[in-house]
Design an enzyme around this catalytic site. Structure first.
Site, PDB file in Angstrom:
ATOM      1  NE  ARG A 499      -4.428 -11.776   1.378  1.00 24.46           N
ATOM      2  CZ  ARG A 499      -5.151 -10.723   1.628  1.00 24.46           C
ATOM      3  NH1 ARG A 499      -6.282 -10.259   0.982  1.00 24.46           N
ATOM      4  NH2 ARG A 499      -5.055  -9.851   2.593  1.00 24.46           N
ATOM      5  CG  ASP A 500      -1.070 -14.992  -3.621  1.00 22.39           C
ATOM      6  OD1 ASP A 500      -1.185 -14.216  -2.593  1.00 22.39           O
ATOM      7  OD2 ASP A 500      -0.102 -14.220  -4.354  1.00 22.39           O
ATOM      8  CD  GLU A 501      -0.969 -12.220   2.929  1.00 25.89           C
ATOM      9  OE1 GLU A 501      -0.710 -11.280   3.922  1.00 25.89           O
ATOM     10  OE2 GLU A 501      -1.477 -11.395   2.353  1.00 25.89           O
ATOM     11  CG  ASP A 508      -4.332  -9.930  11.104  1.00 24.35           C
ATOM     12  OD1 ASP A 508      -3.924  -9.263  11.049  1.00 24.35           O
ATOM     13  OD2 ASP A 508      -4.883 -10.797  10.006  1.00 24.35           O
ATOM     14  CD1 TRP A 560       1.547  -7.058  12.244  1.00 30.19           C
ATOM     15  CD2 TRP A 560       0.516  -5.421  13.057  1.00 30.19           C
ATOM     16  NE1 TRP A 560       0.233  -7.110  11.183  1.00 30.19           N
ATOM     17  CE2 TRP A 560      -0.052  -5.716  12.167  1.00 30.19           C
ATOM     18  CE3 TRP A 560      -0.038  -4.036  13.525  1.00 30.19           C
ATOM     19  CZ2 TRP A 560      -1.336  -4.938  11.555  1.00 30.19           C
ATOM     20  CZ3 TRP A 560      -1.158  -2.997  13.264  1.00 30.19           C
ATOM     21  CH2 TRP A 560      -1.540  -3.784  12.105  1.00 30.19           C
ATOM     22  CD  GLU A 777      -7.444  -8.227   4.128  1.00 29.14           C
ATOM     23  OE1 GLU A 777      -5.992  -7.695   4.214  1.00 29.14           O
ATOM     24  OE2 GLU A 777      -7.617  -8.341   2.606  1.00 29.14           O
ATOM     25  CG  HIS A 793      -9.005 -10.556   6.788  1.00 27.37           C
ATOM     26  ND1 HIS A 793      -8.572 -11.128   6.022  1.00 27.37           N
ATOM     27  CD2 HIS A 793      -7.413 -10.462   7.309  1.00 27.37           C
ATOM     28  CE1 HIS A 793      -7.357 -10.963   5.375  1.00 27.37           C
ATOM     29  NE2 HIS A 793      -6.473 -10.569   6.343  1.00 27.37           N
TER      30      HIS A 793
END
Length: 911
Positions: A499-501, A508, A560, A777, A793
């Site tokens: 996708r656009d990411e 992750d 994160w 994901e 993912h």
């Protein structure tokens, strides 16, 4: 370099099997900075590694001698050596640092090693080699060049668009030059931003794609080094380069950074046989055009190619470039020019499609049979001027059309326009797609499967792990993990490939990186990514949740950014490499202090941005749970992880010789533990917070549970899992990092195995049952809102792969060792699993473990590489006789186990 297979002794329980009488010790797999014969090394004290093998067990190195020279002849003769270490009494064979004369910029070097072992001395090894990068910016004679405009008035090709979907044509650059003397050596130093493809005399200088690696271009620009001696021609030569947009000229929204128009820096250094030198550098003597056939390229939207604009021979001698322009001198990017140390991306595998289907609208759907990342090459028939389009997707809708909703704004379409009627062959250069299905349009016939080939791309690296069991579902989960991990290596570990990411989200990879390192030799990739993380830090010391920070997200979270620390620790534990810890310790220390000041109150970390991300919600239509009983308090998540990072920093400080920092970390950790338990722990119920599995498992595994309460806290985990979730996973990204190992460590491998083998929601098996060939994901990726349901993912793998290799296979590095120099092999044997066979190619060599238990019979085969050892623990219930055989150093009995210490070799226990 010798490639002779490792000869291994088999020690059987009833005796020593016959083996080759050849006791020759072999030195093999020479590496410099963990790479074979690398070019462009940018450290002045590079590190040497090698492996050893022999036909006898328990091989141990006792001394080494390394020699380094500026030529093969000097190395062979021993005259004029730059370094002779002498005989060093040591068993070190991984990352031994150079300690000779100063190394010169751009020069080639050669090295060899010989060893003393407990089985005799080796001869000198075959020679390894490397070359140095340009060590001083002053050595660059090249200028950044390009076309400093989006388009010129009246041009039809070059740019179009709007709505943040700019289309920009590729730039083509060329330079003819003479080399009228015999060439001894020619080396190309090159950076083309965003991506480039380089040619010398019409031939590609390498098979790399999307070079150089992406970075935070305002901080760091990578260049590549290629030896092009074999591509040089006598007299006339031509350098040609195509520039794609990559991540430098990014054309995406929302909020994706862009750094400027494409530009080239190239410098060809030629060394002639007579000792003279010449340099061909990018400058205004080159020629440039943006009117070539690649009329648009964007990693998210696709590539458009118009064959009517092809320029035959543009990268060879004699091409008429009279219509081309003089390039513009471009502003040098702000980032530090740095020799790239990790390999570029390459095509690592090809796939053929398994089916093609007609659509009512005259289009065709191609099924690759596997969710993959890369592109298609095609051999098709077309009509002049009639575009042939290929649109990519991971999934199909119920009516058989492409499912595009989860791709957000990415256009994912490649377009080829033929120049003539008839056959054509084509593949894109500057785009990649995450896909299983392709919609092909613009054809007036149904194509054959043979007309398509899928090219699988990711960072060039070896596959180091193999894992097979008697359970097909367990094997399939491993296979899906393998495909998902490599799908998300794009010069950085990305969240998704479709996708656009496609960004380097830290959360992750916090624990996942450890598991990935069993399957792939990803050390160079992760070393590079740690630099991205530091480069992306704010002046205040905040770590970006996305690195490189193409999105600007400084949440001042703990969970994160913890990946910065965990990945550095992984590189040390898995590969024996502490260089990342040493390099980034000051930045880590700065972040720890920043977080203490910014978000700590009464020794509790108060800030949490994401929670236990993607835990299974109460309704399968939801992305995130709305039920407070399922959500873990953010302060629990942040405080437990920060406490663990304090303990990591104690170890890091010792490695870096910063012992003065240790008392502060120890004192703060003690105060945090006291405050944490006072605030969140209920001693009567042994529950943390609202008793989620994540709250309890993090507290337990990260060492926060008061002594004596561990069993009670674990009982709550079991009760919650069995009672409220019917033996299924109830955690998100954070809890899953500790679930499988936590259950196993406290005696419930049966529960871990049930979670592994569930096929009902939520589970990895549920994904597979519903058609997944990678990892989703979301646990409910088939039913949730398409705003966030990537089918590729890896974040929900958590500690699963670590558990596979360390707990099921027993391939586990000892706590007091690194790099698997010493192992503790103590696999678990869950009911329902009859066989496990696994291997891991460590920095010392191949480790193998294969056990079976069927109908009361048990057997276990183990192989260790030279210069390593292991403590092997065999459950007494299997009644295996353990003898004091060749390679066995010690045999003892503990409660429940026979414990055997073994050296290198192959061993068989049981029937």
């Amino acid at each position: 370099m010798k490639k002779t297979a490792l000869l291994l002794l088999v020690a059987l329980v009833l005796g020593w099997a016959g083996c080759s009488s050849d006791s020759t010790v072999e030195v093999k797999n020479l590496r410099l900075e963990m790479k074979e014969n690398p070019l462009g090394i940018n450290v002045v004290q590079p590190r040497f590694s090698w492996q050893i093998a022999s036909g006898k067990p328990d091989l141990k190195q006792t001394a080494y001698q390394i020699q380094v020279a500026a030529s093969p002849e000097q190395l062979e003769s021993g005259d004029g050596l730059l370094w002779d270490s002498g005989v060093v009494r040591s068993d070190e064979s991984v990352l031994v640092p150079y300690a000779g004369k100063a190394l010169e910029s751009g020069k080639p070097y050669y090295w060899r090693v010989k060893l003393t072992t407990n089985q005799g001395d080796t001869p000198w090894s075959d020679a390894g080699s490397w070359s140095m990068a340009l060590l001083d910016d002053s050595e660059w004679e090249a200028t950044w060049i390009g076309e400093d405009s989006l388009s010129n008035p009246g041009e039809e090709i070059g740019v179009a668009g709007g709505n943040n979907k700019t289309r920009l044509a590729a730039r083509y650059l060329r330079k003819e030059f003479a080399a009228d003397k015999a060439v001894e050596r020619a080396v190309l130093y090159i950076s083309g931003l965003g991506s480039y493809e380089a040619y010398l005399n019409g031939k590609k200088v390498s098979e790399d794609v999307f070079a150089p690696m992406p970075s935070l271009y305002s901080k760091r620009i990578y260049y590549n080094v290629y030896d092009v001696t074999d591509l040089m021609a006598p007299d006339k030569n031509t350098l040609g380069v195509i520039l794609g947009n990559g991540r430098f000229f990014s054309m995406r929204n929302p909020g994706m950074k862009t750094f400027g128009l494409p530009r080239l820096l190239a410098q060809l250094r030629i060394e002639y046989a007579d000792g003279s030198q010449a340099t061909v550098a990018s400058d205004t003597s080159w020629k440039i055009t943006s009117k070539g056939p690649i009329v648009a390229n964007n990693e998210f939207d696709g590539e458009e190619y118009d064959a009517r604009l092809e320029m035959d021979g543009w990268n060879t001698n004699g091409f008429d470039d009279g219509a081309w322009k003089t390039p513009d001198v471009m502003e040098a990017p702000a980032g530090k020019l740095t020799a790239q140390q990790n390999p570029n991306i390459r095509v690592q595998e090809t796939l053929k499609p398994v089916a093609v289907f007609d659509r009512p609208d005259g289009k065709y759907i191609l099924d690759m049979g596997q969710n993959m990342v890369g592109w298609l090459s095609v051999d098709l028939k077309g009509k002049k001027g009639k575009p042939v389009s290929m649109k990519f997707a991971e999934l199909l809708q119920k009516d058989g059309s492409l499912y595009l909703a989860n791709l957000r704004t990415a256009q994912v379409t490649d377009v080829y326009t033929p120049a003539e009627d008839g056959d054509f062959s084509w593949q894109p250069r500057f785009v990649y797609h995450g896909f299983r299905f392709v919609e092909v349009s613009g054809l007036d016939y149904k194509p054959e499967l043979s007309a398509f080939t899928g090219h699988v791309i990711y960072d060039e690296m070896a596959t180091t792990g193999r894992f097979e069991t008697s359970d097909p579902l367990v094997n399939r989960i491993h296979k899906n993990s393998y495909w998902g991990i490599r799908s998300n290596y794009r010069g950085m570990p990305t969240d998704c490939p479709q996708r656009d990411e496609r960004l380097g989200w830290l959360g992750d990879r916090a624990t996942g990186a450890y598991g990935e390192a069993f399957i792939f030799n990803n050390a160079q990739l992760y070393n590079k990514w740690l630099q991205d993380i530091e480069d992306s830090m704010s002046p205040e010391g905040s770590i970006s949740d996305v690195s490189p920070n193409y999105w600007t997200i400084y949440a001042d979270d703990v969970t994160w950014p913890s990946a910065f620390f965990y990945v550095a620790d992984m590189l040390y534990r898995q590969f024996g490499d502490d260089s990342a810890i040493r390099a980034h310790y000051p930045a880590m220390k700065r972040w720890m202090a920043h977080m203490e000041e910014a978000t700590m109150k009464d020794y509790i970390m108060t800030k949490d941005q994401y929670g236990d991300w993607c835990m299974p919600p109460e309704s399968q239509e939801l992305i995130h749970s709305k039920d407070p009983a399922r959500k873990t308090d953010g302060a629990i998540l942040s405080t437990t992880v920060y406490y663990d990072l304090l303990n990591k920093m104690i170890g890091f400080a010792r490695i870096c010789g910063q012992d003065a920092d240790i008392p502060g970390y120890e004192s703060l950790a003690a105060k945090m533990k006291t405050a944490y338990n006072a605030k969140f722990f209920n001693k009567e119920t042994a529950e943390y917070g609202n008793n989620t599995v994540t709250a309890n498992i993090l507290s337990l595994r990260l060492g926060l549970v008061p002594e004596g309460y561990e069993g009670k806290v674990f009982a709550n985990i079991v009760e919650k899992t069995e009672g409220d979730f019917n033996g299924h996973v109830s955690t998100g990204v954070l809890g899953i990092q500790h679930l499988m190992r936590g259950l196993t460590e406290y005696g419930r491998v049966d529960m871990a195995y049930k979670i592994l083998t569930n096929e009902t929601y939520p589970s990895w098996g549920y994904m597979i049952k519903n058609g997944a060939t990678t990892i989703w994901e979301l646990w409910n990726g088939d039913t949730a809102d398409p705003a966030m349901n990537s089918a590729n993912h890896v974040m929900l793998l958590g500690d699963l792969l670590i558990w596979y290799y360390e707990d099921l296979a027993g391939i586990k590095c000892a706590p007091d060792a690194v790099g698997f120099k010493k192992l503790v092999m103590e696999p678990v044997f869950p009911d329902g699993l009859d066989e496990v066979s696994a291997s891991y190619s460590s920095v010392y060599g191949e480790i193998e473990s294969a056990w079976t238990k069927k109908e009361g019979d048990f057997s276990w085969d183990i192989t260790l590489p030279g210069n390593t050892s292991a403590i092997v623990r065999i459950p007494k219930k299997y009644n295996v006789t353990v003898g004091n055989l060749p390679g066995v150093r010690r045999v003892s009995a503990t409660e429940g186990y026979m414990e055997v210490e073994i050296g290198s070799g192959s061993y068989h226990y049981g029937k």
